[in-house]
Design a protein around this motif. Structure first.
Motif, PDB file in Angstrom:
ATOM      1  N   ASP A 174       0.937  -1.327  -0.195  1.00 38.08           N
ATOM      2  CA  ASP A 174      -0.135   0.054   0.014  1.00 38.08           C
ATOM      3  C   ASP A 174       1.225   1.750   0.099  1.00 38.08           C
ATOM      4  O   ASP A 174       0.237   1.787  -0.859  1.00 38.08           O
ATOM      5  N   GLN A 175       1.895   1.249   1.053  1.00 35.82           N
ATOM      6  CA  GLN A 175       2.973   2.233   0.465  1.00 35.82           C
ATOM      7  C   GLN A 175       3.576   2.754  -0.291  1.00 35.82           C
ATOM      8  O   GLN A 175       4.014   3.610  -0.725  1.00 35.82           O
ATOM      9  N   LYS A 176       3.716   1.567  -1.573  1.00 37.40           N
ATOM     10  CA  LYS A 176       4.521   1.531  -2.245  1.00 37.40           C
ATOM     11  C   LYS A 176       3.870   2.206  -3.462  1.00 37.40           C
ATOM     12  O   LYS A 176       3.713   2.897  -4.340  1.00 37.40           O
ATOM     13  N   ARG A 177       2.333   1.788  -3.654  1.00 41.59           N
ATOM     14  CA  ARG A 177       1.072   2.359  -4.344  1.00 41.59           C
ATOM     15  C   ARG A 177       1.746   3.616  -4.340  1.00 41.59           C
ATOM     16  O   ARG A 177       0.914   4.630  -5.037  1.00 41.59           O
ATOM     17  N   LEU A 178       0.590   4.233  -3.161  1.00 40.49           N
ATOM     18  CA  LEU A 178       0.953   5.444  -2.436  1.00 40.49           C
ATOM     19  C   LEU A 178       1.911   6.182  -3.107  1.00 40.49           C
ATOM     20  O   LEU A 178       2.196   8.379  -2.593  1.00 40.49           O
ATOM     21  N   LYS A 179       3.739   5.580  -3.328  1.00 41.11           N
ATOM     22  CA  LYS A 179       4.847   6.262  -3.170  1.00 41.11           C
ATOM     23  C   LYS A 179       5.455   6.590  -2.040  1.00 41.11           C
ATOM     24  O   LYS A 179       5.753   7.937  -2.203  1.00 41.11           O
ATOM     25  N   GLN A 180       5.190   6.015  -1.021  1.00 45.46           N
ATOM     26  CA  GLN A 180       5.793   6.428   0.163  1.00 45.46           C
ATOM     27  C   GLN A 180       6.475   5.604   1.075  1.00 45.46           C
ATOM     28  O   GLN A 180       6.140   4.134   1.104  1.00 45.46           O
ATOM     29  N   PRO A 181       6.994   6.539   1.687  1.00 48.90           N
ATOM     30  CA  PRO A 181       8.180   5.586   2.177  1.00 48.90           C
ATOM     31  C   PRO A 181       7.304   5.220   3.988  1.00 48.90           C
ATOM     32  O   PRO A 181       5.958   5.321   3.907  1.00 48.90           O
ATOM     33  N   LEU A 182       7.722   3.431   4.440  1.00 47.28           N
ATOM     34  CA  LEU A 182       7.205   3.063   5.623  1.00 47.28           C
ATOM     35  C   LEU A 182       6.708   3.658   6.461  1.00 47.28           C
ATOM     36  O   LEU A 182       7.947   5.149   6.920  1.00 47.28           O
ATOM     37  N   TYR A 183       5.695   4.188   7.132  1.00 45.80           N
ATOM     38  CA  TYR A 183       5.286   5.015   8.473  1.00 45.80           C
ATOM     39  C   TYR A 183       6.453   4.671   9.257  1.00 45.80           C
ATOM     40  O   TYR A 183       6.746   3.311   9.311  1.00 45.80           O
ATOM     41  N   ARG A 184       6.856   5.762   9.905  1.00 44.07           N
ATOM     42  CA  ARG A 184       8.078   6.036  10.491  1.00 44.07           C
ATOM     43  C   ARG A 184       7.072   6.640  11.807  1.00 44.07           C
ATOM     44  O   ARG A 184       7.189   7.246  12.115  1.00 44.07           O
ATOM     45  N   HIS A 185       7.154   6.185  13.144  1.00 42.34           N
ATOM     46  CA  HIS A 185       6.587   7.089  14.169  1.00 42.34           C
ATOM     47  C   HIS A 185       7.561   7.396  14.453  1.00 42.34           C
ATOM     48  O   HIS A 185       8.980   7.491  15.054  1.00 42.34           O
ATOM     49  N   PRO A 186       7.427   9.163  14.954  1.00 42.44           N
ATOM     50  CA  PRO A 186       8.940  10.418  14.923  1.00 42.44           C
ATOM     51  C   PRO A 186       9.628   9.786  16.511  1.00 42.44           C
ATOM     52  O   PRO A 186       8.784   8.938  17.563  1.00 42.44           O
ATOM     53  N   TYR A 187      11.087  10.251  16.598  1.00 46.84           N
ATOM     54  CA  TYR A 187      11.623   9.219  17.334  1.00 46.84           C
ATOM     55  C   TYR A 187      11.644  10.481  19.075  1.00 46.84           C
ATOM     56  O   TYR A 187      11.285   9.253  19.837  1.00 46.84           O
ATOM     57  N   ASP A 188      11.570  11.508  19.236  1.00 46.05           N
ATOM     58  CA  ASP A 188      11.579  11.841  20.184  1.00 46.05           C
ATOM     59  C   ASP A 188       9.457  11.669  20.278  1.00 46.05           C
ATOM     60  O   ASP A 188       9.408  11.835  21.866  1.00 46.05           O
ATOM     61  N   ASP A 189       9.181  10.934  20.590  1.00 45.56           N
ATOM     62  CA  ASP A 189       8.258  10.706  20.915  1.00 45.56           C
ATOM     63  C   ASP A 189       7.272   9.237  21.131  1.00 45.56           C
ATOM     64  O   ASP A 189       6.664   8.545  22.016  1.00 45.56           O
ATOM     65  N   VAL A 190       8.275   8.330  21.262  1.00 47.05           N
ATOM     66  CA  VAL A 190       8.916   7.580  21.930  1.00 47.05           C
ATOM     67  C   VAL A 190       9.129   7.562  23.013  1.00 47.05           C
ATOM     68  O   VAL A 190      10.426   7.814  23.597  1.00 47.05           O
ATOM     69  N   THR A 191       8.690   6.700  23.836  1.00 46.13           N
ATOM     70  CA  THR A 191       9.710   6.437  25.642  1.00 46.13           C
ATOM     71  C   THR A 191       9.691   5.382  25.485  1.00 46.13           C
ATOM     72  O   THR A 191       9.445   4.375  25.025  1.00 46.13           O
ATOM     73  N   TYR A 192      11.533   5.246  26.011  1.00 47.40           N
ATOM     74  CA  TYR A 192      11.526   4.233  26.420  1.00 47.40           C
ATOM     75  C   TYR A 192      11.986   3.818  27.644  1.00 47.40           C
ATOM     76  O   TYR A 192      12.044   4.851  28.918  1.00 47.40           O
ATOM     77  N   LEU A 193      11.545   2.948  28.799  1.00 49.22           N
ATOM     78  CA  LEU A 193      12.049   2.508  30.702  1.00 49.22           C
ATOM     79  C   LEU A 193      13.448   2.310  30.405  1.00 49.22           C
ATOM     80  O   LEU A 193      14.301   1.103  30.182  1.00 49.22           O
ATOM     81  N   VAL A 194      13.772   3.370  30.776  1.00 46.44           N
ATOM     82  CA  VAL A 194      15.129   3.074  31.707  1.00 46.44           C
ATOM     83  C   VAL A 194      16.050   3.089  32.780  1.00 46.44           C
ATOM     84  O   VAL A 194      15.410   4.036  34.034  1.00 46.44           O
ATOM     85  N   LYS A 195      16.427   1.686  33.896  1.00 47.81           N
ATOM     86  CA  LYS A 195      16.751   1.329  34.517  1.00 47.81           C
ATOM     87  C   LYS A 195      18.144   1.549  35.157  1.00 47.81           C
ATOM     88  O   LYS A 195      18.646   2.102  34.524  1.00 47.81           O
TER      89      LYS A 195
END
Length: 82
Positions: free
Chosen positions: A61-82
């Motif tokens: 579908d992304q190829k059909r729309l001539k768009q890259p695969l969706y990547r969530h913004p890096y700044d919006d990803v939360t990691y659990l760090v101990k």
């Protein structure tokens, strides 16, 4: 790790219950054969196939729309760090 006694059922679990019920109740397999299929994890292949087909569908579908695969913004990803 040891499996816990309580089971959290999500959509995949609900679908698995339906498939096990269908497998045991269709009349094509004895109770022992159905139990052996479940014990051997035969139904896991259905979930692997479904996830694979979904990923391929998104890719095409992304190829059909001539768009890259969706990547969530890096700044919006939360990691659990101990």
């Amino acid at each position: 790790t040891k499996k816990k006694i309580n089971l959290i059922l999500n959509v995949d679990g609900a679908i698995a219950v339906c498939f096990v019920d269908l497998l045991r109740g269709c009349g094509s397999f004895s109770k022992e054969e159905a139990n052996e299929f479940v014990k051997n994890g035969v139904l896991n292949g259905l979930f692997v196939a479904a996830r694979t087909f979904g990923l391929i569908g998104h890719y095409l579908d992304q190829k059909r729309l001539k768009q890259p695969l969706y990547r969530h913004p890096y700044d919006d990803v939360t990691y659990l760090v101990k």
